[in-house]
Design an enzyme around this catalytic site. Sequence first.
Site, PDB file in Angstrom:
ATOM      1  N   GLU A   1      -6.362  -5.910   4.441  1.00 18.81           N
ATOM      2  CA  GLU A   1      -6.267  -6.965   3.401  1.00 18.81           C
ATOM      3  C   GLU A   1      -7.627  -6.889   2.660  1.00 18.81           C
ATOM      4  OE1 GLU A   1      -4.544 -10.681   4.103  1.00 18.81           O
ATOM      5  OE2 GLU A   1      -3.164  -9.821   5.885  1.00 18.81           O
TER       6      GLU A   1
ATOM      7  N   GLY B   1      -1.466   7.078  -2.055  1.00 20.88           N
ATOM      8  CA  GLY B   1      -2.568   7.020  -3.035  1.00 20.88           C
ATOM      9  C   GLY B   1      -3.205   5.704  -3.511  1.00 20.88           C
TER      10      GLY B   1
ATOM     11  N   ARG C   1     -21.641 -10.204  37.963  1.00 14.35           N
ATOM     12  CA  ARG C   1     -22.202  -8.713  38.055  1.00 14.35           C
ATOM     13  C   ARG C   1     -23.814  -9.047  38.344  1.00 14.35           C
ATOM     14  NH1 ARG C   1     -21.886  -3.597  39.382  1.00 14.35           N
ATOM     15  NH2 ARG C   1     -23.502  -2.225  38.169  1.00 14.35           N
TER      16      ARG C   1
ATOM     17  N   SER D   1       0.879  -1.433   0.022  1.00 19.40           N
ATOM     18  CA  SER D   1      -0.052   0.074  -0.124  1.00 19.40           C
ATOM     19  C   SER D   1       0.891   1.362  -0.091  1.00 19.40           C
ATOM     20  CB  SER D   1      -0.921   0.298   1.250  1.00 19.40           C
ATOM     21  OG  SER D   1      -1.663  -1.044   1.145  1.00 19.40           O
TER      22      SER D   1
ATOM     23  N   SER E   1     -14.328  -4.252   3.150  1.00 22.73           N
ATOM     24  CA  SER E   1     -15.590  -5.159   3.095  1.00 22.73           C
ATOM     25  C   SER E   1     -16.077  -4.765   1.661  1.00 22.73           C
ATOM     26  CB  SER E   1     -16.495  -4.849   4.140  1.00 22.73           C
ATOM     27  OG  SER E   1     -15.999  -5.212   5.395  1.00 22.73           O
TER      28      SER E   1
ATOM     29  N   GLY F   1     -21.960  -2.826  30.625  1.00 23.35           N
ATOM     30  CA  GLY F   1     -22.548  -1.527  31.023  1.00 23.35           C
ATOM     31  C   GLY F   1     -21.373  -0.344  31.098  1.00 23.35           C
ATOM     32  N   GLY F   2     -21.387   0.410  32.043  1.00 20.08           N
ATOM     33  CA  GLY F   2     -20.508   1.538  32.049  1.00 20.08           C
ATOM     34  C   GLY F   2     -18.936   0.912  32.195  1.00 20.08           C
TER      35      GLY F   2
HETATM   36  C1  LIG Z   1      -3.668  -1.221  10.489  1.00 22.10           C
HETATM   37  C2  LIG Z   1      -3.519  -1.184   9.164  1.00 22.10           C
HETATM   38  C3  LIG Z   1      -2.494  -2.266   8.643  1.00 22.10           C
HETATM   39  C4  LIG Z   1      -1.997  -2.320   7.181  1.00 22.10           C
HETATM   40  N1  LIG Z   1      -1.087  -3.234   7.010  1.00 22.10           N
HETATM   41  C5  LIG Z   1      -0.641  -3.252   5.783  1.00 22.10           C
HETATM   42  C6  LIG Z   1       0.515  -3.805   5.333  1.00 22.10           C
HETATM   43  O1  LIG Z   1       1.270  -4.594   6.090  1.00 22.10           O
HETATM   44  N2  LIG Z   1       0.666  -3.938   4.207  1.00 22.10           N
HETATM   45  C7  LIG Z   1       0.273  -3.119   3.244  1.00 22.10           C
HETATM   46  O2  LIG Z   1       0.466  -2.998   1.938  1.00 22.10           O
HETATM   47  N3  LIG Z   1      -0.945  -2.439   3.439  1.00 22.10           N
HETATM   48  C8  LIG Z   1      -1.365  -2.519   4.725  1.00 22.10           C
HETATM   49  N4  LIG Z   1      -2.529  -1.797   5.115  1.00 22.10           N
HETATM   50  C9  LIG Z   1      -3.217  -0.952   4.185  1.00 22.10           C
HETATM   51  C10 LIG Z   1      -4.555  -1.562   3.928  1.00 22.10           C
HETATM   52  O3  LIG Z   1      -4.485  -2.873   2.979  1.00 22.10           O
HETATM   53  C11 LIG Z   1      -5.418  -0.414   3.174  1.00 22.10           C
HETATM   54  O4  LIG Z   1      -5.878   0.287   4.152  1.00 22.10           O
HETATM   55  C12 LIG Z   1      -6.696  -0.920   2.511  1.00 22.10           C
HETATM   56  O5  LIG Z   1      -6.445  -1.733   1.458  1.00 22.10           O
HETATM   57  C13 LIG Z   1      -7.634   0.115   2.107  1.00 22.10           C
HETATM   58  O6  LIG Z   1      -7.032   1.084   1.445  1.00 22.10           O
HETATM   59  P1  LIG Z   1      -7.124   2.797   1.777  1.00 22.10           P
HETATM   60  O7  LIG Z   1      -6.898   2.830   3.364  1.00 22.10           O
HETATM   61  O8  LIG Z   1      -6.288   3.471   1.004  1.00 22.10           O
HETATM   62  O9  LIG Z   1      -8.671   2.982   1.885  1.00 22.10           O
HETATM   63  P2  LIG Z   1      -9.455   3.317   0.136  1.00 22.10           P
HETATM   64  O10 LIG Z   1      -9.102   2.388  -0.831  1.00 22.10           O
HETATM   65  O11 LIG Z   1      -9.263   4.776  -0.087  1.00 22.10           O
HETATM   66  O12 LIG Z   1     -10.793   2.994   0.485  1.00 22.10           O
HETATM   67  C14 LIG Z   1     -11.693   3.882   1.249  1.00 22.10           C
HETATM   68  C15 LIG Z   1     -13.170   3.444   1.452  1.00 22.10           C
HETATM   69  O13 LIG Z   1     -13.535   3.506  -0.079  1.00 22.10           O
HETATM   70  C16 LIG Z   1     -13.995   2.164  -0.539  1.00 22.10           C
HETATM   71  N5  LIG Z   1     -13.950   2.006  -1.917  1.00 22.10           N
HETATM   72  C17 LIG Z   1     -12.720   2.117  -2.457  1.00 22.10           C
HETATM   73  N6  LIG Z   1     -12.688   1.586  -3.744  1.00 22.10           N
HETATM   74  C18 LIG Z   1     -13.935   1.126  -4.044  1.00 22.10           C
HETATM   75  C19 LIG Z   1     -14.719   0.701  -5.026  1.00 22.10           C
HETATM   76  N7  LIG Z   1     -14.258   0.389  -6.537  1.00 22.10           N
HETATM   77  N8  LIG Z   1     -16.083   0.296  -4.615  1.00 22.10           N
HETATM   78  C20 LIG Z   1     -16.319   0.455  -3.497  1.00 22.10           C
HETATM   79  N9  LIG Z   1     -15.876   0.853  -2.596  1.00 22.10           N
HETATM   80  C21 LIG Z   1     -14.511   1.283  -2.708  1.00 22.10           C
HETATM   81  C22 LIG Z   1     -13.433   1.181   0.442  1.00 22.10           C
HETATM   82  O14 LIG Z   1     -14.116  -0.101   0.662  1.00 22.10           O
HETATM   83  C23 LIG Z   1     -13.331   1.974   1.698  1.00 22.10           C
HETATM   84  O15 LIG Z   1     -14.546   2.041   2.526  1.00 22.10           O
HETATM   85  C24 LIG Z   1      -2.891  -1.647   6.451  1.00 22.10           C
HETATM   86  C25 LIG Z   1      -4.008  -0.858   6.912  1.00 22.10           C
HETATM   87  C26 LIG Z   1      -3.972  -0.736   8.370  1.00 22.10           C
HETATM   88  C27 LIG Z   1      -5.180   0.613   8.584  1.00 22.10           C
END
Ligand SMILES: Cc1cc2nc3c(=O)[nH]c(=O)nc-3n(C[C@H](O)[C@H](O)[C@H](O)COP(=O)(O)OP(=O)(O)OC[C@H]3O[C@@H](n4cnc5c(N)ncnc54)[C@H](O)[C@@H]3O)c2cc1C
Length: 388
Positions: free
Chosen positions: A372, A138, A277, A135, A375, A348-349
């Site tokens: 990964e 962008g 509780r 990732s 949803s 609860g709280g």
């Molecule tokens: C704690 C953490 C650990 C991570 N570890 C790794 C790692 O080890 N290595 C690595 O490479 N990456 C890692 N990631 C990155 C992770 O895989 C991405 O955050 C993820 O793939 C989503 O990409 P984004 O955050 O850019 O969200 P975006 O792609 O910008 O998505 C934002 C929203 O838009 C929706 N969306 C985007 N495109 C579409 C579409 N075509 N149709 C419908 N909905 C869409 C998505 O479902 C989401 O709800 C990690 C992320 C986190 C938060």
Amino acid sequence: MSPLLHEVRPALTILGEHERMFQETVRDFALAEIAPRAGAMDEARAMDPELIAQLFQLGLMGIEIPEAHGGTGSSFFTSVLVVEELSRVDPAVGVLVDVQNTVVIKALLHWASQEQRERWLPRLAQDTVGAYALSEAGSGSDAFALATRATPDGDGWVLNGRKLWITNAKEAGLFVVFATVNPDLGYRGITAFLVEKGSEGLTVGKKEDKMGIRASSTCELLLDDVRVGPDHVLGDVGKGYKVAIETLNEGRIGIGAQMVGLAQGALDHTVKYVQEREQFGRAIGSFQAVQFELADMAAEIEAARLLVYNAARLKDAGEPFLGQAAMAKLFSSEVAQRVASRCIDLFGGYGLTRDYPVEKLYRDAKVGTIYEGTSNMQKQTIAKLLLK
Ligand SMILES: Cc1cc2nc3c(=O)[nH]c(=O)nc-3n(C[C@H](O)[C@H](O)[C@H](O)COP(=O)(O)OP(=O)(O)OC[C@H]3O[C@@H](n4cnc5c(N)ncnc54)[C@H](O)[C@@H]3O)c2cc1C
């Protein structure tokens, strides 16, 4: 056998001797060694190095690495059981082990040359944490829009770019880095590289301050003129998209396991709490409304577990599993969020305080629907299979 009879297969939750042994060992270890540290590690936003050493000693960091390379020589299903049990106590430890086994090692087992296997598998099994750098700022869901460049340099390559969200980056000794050798080629330019910690020009950058799985490091990875030899290409040049797709297809079953473990952990704490509780002169667990909440949660967790186990067993059997893996990850991450939230309600709280572990599990659950493949991306995979 009569053609009218089908072979009877054991239930998915019936474990083999080896699987049961692993499950019990990891369960005991998690309760004895991880539970007492989980809160402090979350607070400190850091994984205890001693704990990582113990994970290596137990063989949990090289589960599928063949014994000939110093690994445990076990199955993918075993990795899933291990991630589930660790995550029941601390999902941050669960994801450390998950990324090591179901993503980094998986990529090497599928794609590494004999020389790369001999060089890296023993280290990954013994003392080297791995990270997977796909990732970027962008490019998240649209992972193959990545901008990190690999430019030819003699017979090797020079890497330049910025990766974001890299799990295990603080602890890692080996990074699987994805870069494009030519942006005009689109996904066909993407190539995977093995980059060692300490390589000149490689820096682990800012560590994210996250709401959940805080002990798991998530960092930027900066590549400024990082030179690697041709023997650092994992798989073929231009085939990095296959490395990424194939490993993540399997890896997301591991995230499903993390979420099942998390949900089970939250329910375990809650079952205990509602029997202790008292309100209106009785344990709150004696109210039918509370009992029905517990029953709903148990049924959802069991359904999620069956999806995860089925996907993992299909994978080990060499059967197609893409749709099942997407369903397992989609469903279990949503179950984990629902269950953790309902468990807070039953506390609860007190559920909102850090005096009980459910508050942390609730925060930890959120990431399951994001990494990964979000949803929506899982739904896209499932829908594509339905409509093809
Ligand atoms: C704690 C953490 C650990 C991570 N570890 C790794 C790692 O080890 N290595 C690595 O490479 N990456 C890692 N990631 C990155 C992770 O895989 C991405 O955050 C993820 O793939 C989503 O990409 P984004 O955050 O850019 O969200 P975006 O792609 O910008 O998505 C934002 C929203 O838009 C929706 N969306 C985007 N495109 C579409 C579409 N075509 N149709 C419908 N909905 C869409 C998505 O479902 C989401 O709800 C990690 C992320 C986190 C938060």
